[in-house]
Structures are given as structure tokens and as C-alpha cells.
Scaffold this active site. Structure first.
Site, PDB file in Angstrom:
ATOM      1  N   ASP A 124     -24.746 -63.956  49.270  1.00 54.76           N
ATOM      2  CA  ASP A 124     -23.418 -64.857  49.298  1.00 54.76           C
ATOM      3  C   ASP A 124     -23.307 -65.088  50.902  1.00 54.76           C
ATOM      4  O   ASP A 124     -23.585 -64.313  51.591  1.00 54.76           O
ATOM      5  CB  ASP A 124     -22.397 -64.460  49.418  1.00 54.76           C
ATOM      6  CG  ASP A 124     -20.838 -65.559  49.041  1.00 54.76           C
ATOM      7  OD1 ASP A 124     -21.064 -66.503  49.234  1.00 54.76           O
ATOM      8  OD2 ASP A 124     -19.603 -65.297  48.937  1.00 54.76           O
ATOM      9  N   GLU A 125     -22.636 -66.199  51.054  1.00 59.21           N
ATOM     10  CA  GLU A 125     -22.044 -66.925  52.497  1.00 59.21           C
ATOM     11  C   GLU A 125     -23.541 -66.957  53.663  1.00 59.21           C
ATOM     12  O   GLU A 125     -23.379 -66.091  54.240  1.00 59.21           O
ATOM     13  CB  GLU A 125     -21.022 -65.812  52.616  1.00 59.21           C
ATOM     14  CG  GLU A 125     -19.900 -65.969  51.918  1.00 59.21           C
ATOM     15  CD  GLU A 125     -18.895 -67.449  52.186  1.00 59.21           C
ATOM     16  OE1 GLU A 125     -19.950 -68.567  53.303  1.00 59.21           O
ATOM     17  OE2 GLU A 125     -17.771 -67.515  51.992  1.00 59.21           O
ATOM     18  N   GLN A 175     -20.296 -75.635  56.796  1.00 64.01           N
ATOM     19  CA  GLN A 175     -19.154 -74.215  57.448  1.00 64.01           C
ATOM     20  C   GLN A 175     -19.262 -72.690  58.163  1.00 64.01           C
ATOM     21  O   GLN A 175     -18.556 -71.688  57.927  1.00 64.01           O
ATOM     22  CB  GLN A 175     -18.637 -73.354  55.608  1.00 64.01           C
ATOM     23  CG  GLN A 175     -17.985 -74.392  54.553  1.00 64.01           C
ATOM     24  CD  GLN A 175     -17.236 -73.800  53.493  1.00 64.01           C
ATOM     25  OE1 GLN A 175     -16.002 -73.772  53.581  1.00 64.01           O
ATOM     26  NE2 GLN A 175     -17.927 -73.819  52.183  1.00 64.01           N
ATOM     27  N   ARG A 181      -9.593 -76.742  52.385  1.00 62.24           N
ATOM     28  CA  ARG A 181      -8.829 -75.613  52.026  1.00 62.24           C
ATOM     29  C   ARG A 181      -7.417 -77.200  51.153  1.00 62.24           C
ATOM     30  O   ARG A 181      -7.439 -76.297  50.016  1.00 62.24           O
ATOM     31  CB  ARG A 181      -7.995 -75.168  52.836  1.00 62.24           C
ATOM     32  CG  ARG A 181      -8.549 -74.542  54.123  1.00 62.24           C
ATOM     33  CD  ARG A 181      -9.715 -73.602  53.079  1.00 62.24           C
ATOM     34  NE  ARG A 181     -11.126 -74.285  53.276  1.00 62.24           N
ATOM     35  CZ  ARG A 181     -11.936 -73.910  52.108  1.00 62.24           C
ATOM     36  NH1 ARG A 181     -11.453 -72.775  51.521  1.00 62.24           N
ATOM     37  NH2 ARG A 181     -13.327 -74.422  52.593  1.00 62.24           N
ATOM     38  N   LYS A 238     -19.777 -71.468  44.215  1.00 65.44           N
ATOM     39  CA  LYS A 238     -20.621 -70.653  44.751  1.00 65.44           C
ATOM     40  C   LYS A 238     -20.594 -69.238  43.569  1.00 65.44           C
ATOM     41  O   LYS A 238     -21.354 -68.284  43.301  1.00 65.44           O
ATOM     42  CB  LYS A 238     -20.780 -70.854  45.849  1.00 65.44           C
ATOM     43  CG  LYS A 238     -19.218 -70.318  46.926  1.00 65.44           C
ATOM     44  CD  LYS A 238     -19.850 -69.751  47.949  1.00 65.44           C
ATOM     45  CE  LYS A 238     -18.622 -69.170  48.857  1.00 65.44           C
ATOM     46  NZ  LYS A 238     -18.535 -67.949  48.664  1.00 65.44           N
ATOM     47  N   THR A 239     -19.476 -68.879  43.301  1.00 68.69           N
ATOM     48  CA  THR A 239     -19.243 -67.480  43.164  1.00 68.69           C
ATOM     49  C   THR A 239     -19.222 -67.220  41.496  1.00 68.69           C
ATOM     50  O   THR A 239     -19.895 -66.047  41.368  1.00 68.69           O
ATOM     51  CB  THR A 239     -17.717 -67.221  43.144  1.00 68.69           C
ATOM     52  OG1 THR A 239     -16.863 -67.389  44.715  1.00 68.69           O
ATOM     53  CG2 THR A 239     -17.343 -65.883  42.801  1.00 68.69           C
TER      54      THR A 239
END
Length: 669
Positions: free
Chosen positions: A216-217, A249, A604, A30-31
């Protein structure tokens, strides 16, 4: 450069004529999408950098985005581009529109400790308040995040005693902040929304400026953040909006996040285009299959399934221990065994848990085996008393109306100004409607303070007024250094420290602060002390939980703190009912968020994942029976192996024995 993107990433990057929601699964890049979209806007569409705004939730994420965009295009082509946190964007708006906000230039930013102090004063509460001050402060914060004004709060029908108390204090709290020419952290979102609601010229100016906005997020946005984004992109009918997020998330409902904001986008922007990023570049296929299986137990407005071409990987190990001490021993022994076999660095390992209290036993066992570790969430640089002392002085110099800073500064170091003198100043300030600093020179001070006791107070005022005057022209670093000399602060640290080593360490923190100030000021020679203080204050508030370690150490952290990170080998401990899922979440019917938290923990892991639980755990000094977490029942059996079955394997027993033998040799030198 855009050839590096997969088809879904490319679609998200190149569509710039309509609002877009990018559902970015864990580890799906995503980044990269956000940074490449900024690069696309600048290099292919030739958008002015000053008209592009990218916002995220942490300074660390914002820094990474800036670095990546600069690597792609160079600093000359990105000058004027805004990549920041929501709070930094709010501060920029507030500073530019400070007159409309009712504040004056140089306003202070109260951190949570300052806010608690104010609420405690207004409630006239003592330290033994059964948590009322915290609850009232949290309620005011919640109202601000929901854009509820003090007047609206008073009109709400309330039966909860905390809400009733908070509604009474809220208006007084706002008046106190204004009197101090200060804002709190929530105001950095609340006030820009209010300005744009009340003043058409302010709203239109910012809407014309924000041509493209990348967020973002998005699943972590609260009502105030959502409204600010919606208002800013309205100038383009939302066509300039790109929201990136993952409803699976969303783990911050407890602090106001509203994952339903992702769904709301479809209502607010009917032409919204949806792109799903499902290819994971982080984890082995088996880990992702397990994660997909677990999260299917949640209702999901957007269906997606993570996949990877990195290989399938080993089964996930599940460990059962008779008690929490034995659980820690097994986890640490397993880590040692794995490292002995594969010669991997300690930094490849992370141990995750639901609550900070779970770290104690793990730390003990790691120390016993001489394994270096880093505990996330330790004391922040900005929480250290020496940093808070210096920042109080700097806040006071740039904003003499900041009563909280005044109270800390006037007695550090001590100047013979006791509690009685401070009470007299406070009484004068109340009667005159002025700040504590202004009260010193008020004629009314004579009614409350004898001439003899006025001496030290007036001496402090005379010195401080000189520093305030110099701050207008003197470079920030030189001013701070002379201020520290004036008050002999290094001598004060020596007197207050338990040992010369502690004094040296504390002064080193001051030197780090000075080096940082020098770095900030060097980027713009025109920067005044007020500019530097506002940057440092905001960074201090936002970065307290963002510290991390780059050494070769095992990482210990909560599942919440692990979001956004990745490790080759991950262990999640405490897989028990009332721990994960947490007891409060069970009681408040928030198990779905706990499942998302477990999903975050699973994803993770890059190569290997271990889960552990105990049959008994010590709580409040007693050994209590534990029930395995319901989430263990939701695991797909084909992807897991139980340690108790593996322990019966002769080859496995031999490996464990060799590991313990090697560990003993290492300990004996």
C-alpha cells in the site's frame, strides 16, 4: 462478495499472474482492492495464508486491513496471514535471522530519542549545539534509508560539514548499537536488506515464503523499502507483486520517500500491468474538478482524472482576512454559522494547516466560542515520562546490554547513585568493553569506585539479576506488577507530581500500559516478557503520530496528518506564499510536492471546502505583509466563490447576524 467491485477494482483484484501497479486516486477504494485481493487469493486461488504478505505504512492502516479481511472470510481462514507495517515486517525478519544479523535474541529497539542521546554522546556535544546532533542523526538515518553503509559513507566525497561529522560518527554509532544489542528504527529495514544481500540461504528462504506481496502507499517507499520488496518478490519474478499508490499524493520526500519508485516498477518488471482507479467515492464532483485542475500544474508520469457520481456540490469558498487573528475569527464564525443552519455534529468539521504553529490562534478562537476541538499531534502516550520509565526497566530486564535503558532505570526512583558513580561505571565499561550492567560485577570497578559507593550499585545489580532470572518463567504481567511494587513506583509518581490529580492521571497511564500488556500476553500464553517488550516498543515508536479522537469535536491538524482521513466540511487556512507553499520548499525547488500537499487537503473534503488567507500575519512578534498563495491563482474560477462578494448579499448578511445572535445566547446561558 466480488460483485461489489467496479470493473477497474475487479481487474486489479482478479489478475494474479503478473506484477501489477494499481494507480488509486484519492477516495477510490484502494484499501478495498487490497483486502478483496487477499480474499480472492485465499478463497478462489486457495493460496496458503502463510505465503501472503501485505504491507503498509501505519499500524492503523494495517489494523483496518486485518479487520476487513477477517470480516470477509472469518478468522479461521486467515490464520498465518501477514498484514503489517514495513517496520514490523523488518522486525519479524530480523528476529528470525537474529544470529546472522550479529545481534542476540531480545535486542532492544532504540526510538529517535535514544538515537539522539547516542549521537550526542559520540559527538561529545552539549545541549547548545546549534542543531548539529539532530542534523547528524538525520543524515545517518538518510544513509540507512538509502542503504549506504558506514564504510561507504566514509568513502563519499563530502563538502557539507554535517555530512563530514556524520560520516565520522556513523561507524561508532553502529558499534554502540551492537554493544547495546540494539537496533534503531531505520535498522529494521536496513539490516534485512543487508542480510538478504550477504546470505543466499536467508534470501532464498524468504523468497520461497513470499508468494504474493501487496504493498500500500507505494509512492511513499524509500530506497530501503523498495529494495526489500524487490528482493522478496524476486522468487516469483515479480508476478506476485501488487503495488498500490498515487503519485499525486506523494508528500513525504522530506523523509526519504521516492515517488519515482512507481515509474521504476515499469523498468524492473517489464510485464507490469497498470490499472487506474479514478472513480472517487468520497467527494462531490466540484471538489474533484478543482483538485484535478490544480494537480494538472505538476508534471505527472501517469495521467488520471478523478470523477464522482455523488453530485456536483456547492462552489468552494475563498476567504480573505486583514490579519491572522481576523482569519481565525472568520473561519470559526463560518463554522458556527454552518452548524447553526444545518445542525451538524462538530466531528463533521476539520481545519487543516501547513504547520503546527498555525493552530494557536484557531485554538484561542474556538475556546472563546466554547467549541470543543481535538488537536492532532499532541503528546503521545509513549512520550509520557512514566511510560518511558517503565519501558526502560522492561528493556533492561530483557536486554541488560541496553545502556540507555540502564541509565534511565538506575536513577528512577533515585537510589543514591550519583553522576560520579555513573561516570565510574562508564569508565569501567569502556576499559573492559562491556555494558554498564556488566561493569558492576567487573573486578576493574574497584579501580574507579570506592567500596562505599559500590554498595547501592551492587544492590541494584543483585535485584535486577533476580528479575532477569524470573523473566524466563514468570508471566509478563505478574512480573511487571511485582517490579513496580519492588521499586515503589506509585509512591515515586506521587512525590514527583505537582498535585494529587496529576499523580492519579500518571498512574492511570501505567494501568493502561498494564492492561495492554495483559491483552498482548493473553493472545499467546507462551509469550515471554521479551516478546511483549518488542511489540510494545515498536508500537510506541510507530504510533506516536497515529493517535486520534473519536469524540464530537472539531479536528485541527496539519495537511500531512490529514492524509488518509475524510471530513464532510474542510477548511484549509494560511493559503499564502511561504506558508503554502512553504518557504523552504520554494527555496529548495520543491513546490511540486507542496502542490501535491494542497491536492491532498482538497481531497479530504466530502461535501464542502473553504480556503482562507490573511493579508498580514504576525511572525516573530511583528505584523508582516503576506502574498496570497500561487495555488489560489491555479484554481478554476468556475468552481470558487469569493467571500467578499458573498458578504454583500443581504440574505447572507442576515444569516451571519442570526448565527452571532445564537452564539451570544449560548454563551450567556
Amino acid at each position: 462478495m466480488f460483485q461489489q467491485l467496479n470493473p477497474q477494482q475487479r481487474a486489479a483484484v482478479q489478475e494474479c499472474s503478473r506484477p501489477m501497479l494499481v494507480l488509486a486516486g484519492a477516495g477510490s477504494g484502494k484499501t478495498r482492492v487490497i483486502t478483496y485481493k487477499i480474499a480472492w487469493l485465499l478463497s478462489k486461488m486457495h493460496v496458503d495464508p502463510r505465503n501472503i504478505y501485505a504491507v503498509t505504512f501505519t499500524n492503523k492502516a494495517a489494523r483496518e486491513m486485518k479487520e476487513r479481511v477477517t470480516e470477509l472470510l472469518g478468522s479461521d481462514n486467515t490464520r498465518g496471514l501477514t498484514i503489517s507495517t514495513f517496520h514490523s515486517l523488518g522486525m519479524a525478519i530480523l528476529r528470525e535471522e537474529v544470529e546472522a544479523s550479529g545481534r542476540k535474541p531480545g535486542f532492544s529497539i532504540f526510538d529517535p530519542a535514544d538515537s539522539l542521546f547516542v549521537v550526542r554522546e559520540l559527538l561529545k556535544a552539549d545541549l547548545d549545539d546549534n542543531g548539529l546532533v539532530d542534523r547528524v542523526r538525520n543524515q545517518i538515518s538518510s544513509w540507512k534509508n538509502e542503504l549506504v553503509s558506514p564504510e561507504q559513507a566514509q568513502r563519499l566525497s563530502m563538502t557539507n560539514p554535517t555530512e563530514v561529522a556524520a560520516a565520522k560518527v556513523y561507524l561508532e554509532y553502529e558499534r554502540y548499537l551492537q554493544a547495546c544489542n540494539a537496533v534503531d528504527l531505520d535498522d529494521l529495514l536496513y539490516l534485512p536488506n543487508e542480510l538478504m544481500r550477504k546470505f543466499d540461504n536467508v534470501r532464498l528462504k524468504w523468497q520461497q515464503r513470499v508468494q504474493f506481496m501487496l504493498v500500500d502507499e507505494y509512492q511513499d517507499t524509500n530506497a530501503a523499502q523498495y529494495r526489500l520488496v524487490k528482493t522478496l518478490v524476486a522468487g516469483t519474478n515479480g508476478n506476485g507483486l501488487t503495488a498500490v499508490g498515487d503519485d499525486d499524493q506523494s508528500i513525504y520526500a522530506w523523509r526519504g520517500a521516492q515517488p519515482e519508485n512507481l515509474v521504476q516498477l515499469q523498468t524492473d518488471f517489464p510485464s507490469l500491468e497498470l490499472v487506474k482507479l479514478e472513480q472517487n467515492y468520497r467527494s462531490m464532483g466540484r471538489i474533484l474538478a478543482l483538485a484535478n485542475h490544480v494537480i494538472q500544474n505538476n508534471p505527472r508520469p501517469f495521467e488520471k482524472k478523478l470523477w464522482s457520481d455523488l453530485g456536483f456540490g456547492d462552489p468552494v469558498m475563498v476567504i480573505c482576512a486583514e490579519n491572522d487573528e481576523r482569519e481565525a475569527e472568520k473561519v470559526v464564525a463560518g463554522l458556527m454559522q454552518h452548524r447553526f443552519q444545518h445542525q451538524t455534529p462538530y466531528s463533521d468539521y476539520a481545519i487543516l494547516y501547513r504547520g503546527n504553529h498555525q493552530s494557536r490562534m484557531l485554538e484561542q478562537k474556538l475556546r472563546e466560542m466554547h467549541i470543543p476541538y481535538y488537536l492532532s499531534g499532541g503528546l503521545s502516550f509513549f512520550d509520557r515520562s512514566e511510560i518511558k520509565d517503565v519501558m526502560a526497566y522492561l528493556r533492561l530486564v530483557t536486554n541488560p546490554s541496553d545502556d540507555n535503558a540502564f541509565i534511565r532505570a538506575i536513577n528512577t526512583p533515585r537510589r543514591g547513585i550519583g553522576a560520579g558513580s555513573l561516570e565510574a561505571l562508564a569508565e569501567t565499561a569502556r576499559s573492559e568493553g562491556c555494558s554498564l550492567y556488566e561493569a558492576i560485577t567487573s573486578p576493574a570497578i574497584h579501580e574507579h569506585l570506592t567500596p562505599k559507593r559500590q554498595g547501592p550499585v551492587r544492590q541494584f545489580e543483585h535485584w535486577l539479576s533476580g528479575v532477569i532470572e524470573r523473566a524466563e518463567t514468570e508471566p509478563p504481567l505478574r512480573l511487571i506488577e511485582s517490579l513496580l511494587d519492588d521499586i515503589a513506583y506509585q509512591d515515586w509518581i506521587v512525590k514527583q507530581s505537582a498535585s494529587p490529580e496529576q499523580a492519579e492521571m500518571r498512574w492511570r497511564n501505567i494501568e493502561d500500559l498494564l492492561a495492554w500488556v495483559k491483552s498482548i500476553a493473553s493472545k499467546d500464553e507462551e509469550k515471554k516478557l521479551a516478546d511483549v517488550v518488542s511489540v510494545v516498543s515498536l508500537m510506541g515508536i510507530l504510533e506516536k503520530s497515529e493517535d486520534d479522537s473519536n469524540g464530537n469535536v472539531v479536528s485541527l491538524m496539519t495537511l500531512h496528518a490529514s492524509k488518509g482521513l475524510e471530513f464532510p466540511h474542510v477548511t484549509i487556512v494560511g493559503m499564502e506564499e511561504e506558508i503554502l507553499p512553504h518557504r523552504t520548499s520554494i527555496e529548495e525547488d520543491m513546490v511540486e510536492e507542496e502542490r501535491r500537499l494542497f491536492y491532498v487537503g482538497i481531497t479530504r473534503a466530502q461535501r464542502e471546502l473553504t480556503l482562507s488567507y490573511a493579508n498580514k500575519r504576525k511572525r516573530y512578534g511583528d505584523l508582516m505583509e503576506c502574498t496570497p498563495s500561487r495555488f489560489l491563482d491555479e484554481l478554476d474560477e468556475q468552481h470558487i466563490v469569493w467571500e467578499e462578494k458573498l458578504s454583500k448579499d443581504p440574505e447572507h448578511k442576515e444569516e451571519v447576524g442570526q448565527t452571532h445572535l445564537a452564539a451570544m445566547r449560548a454563551l450567556l446561558g
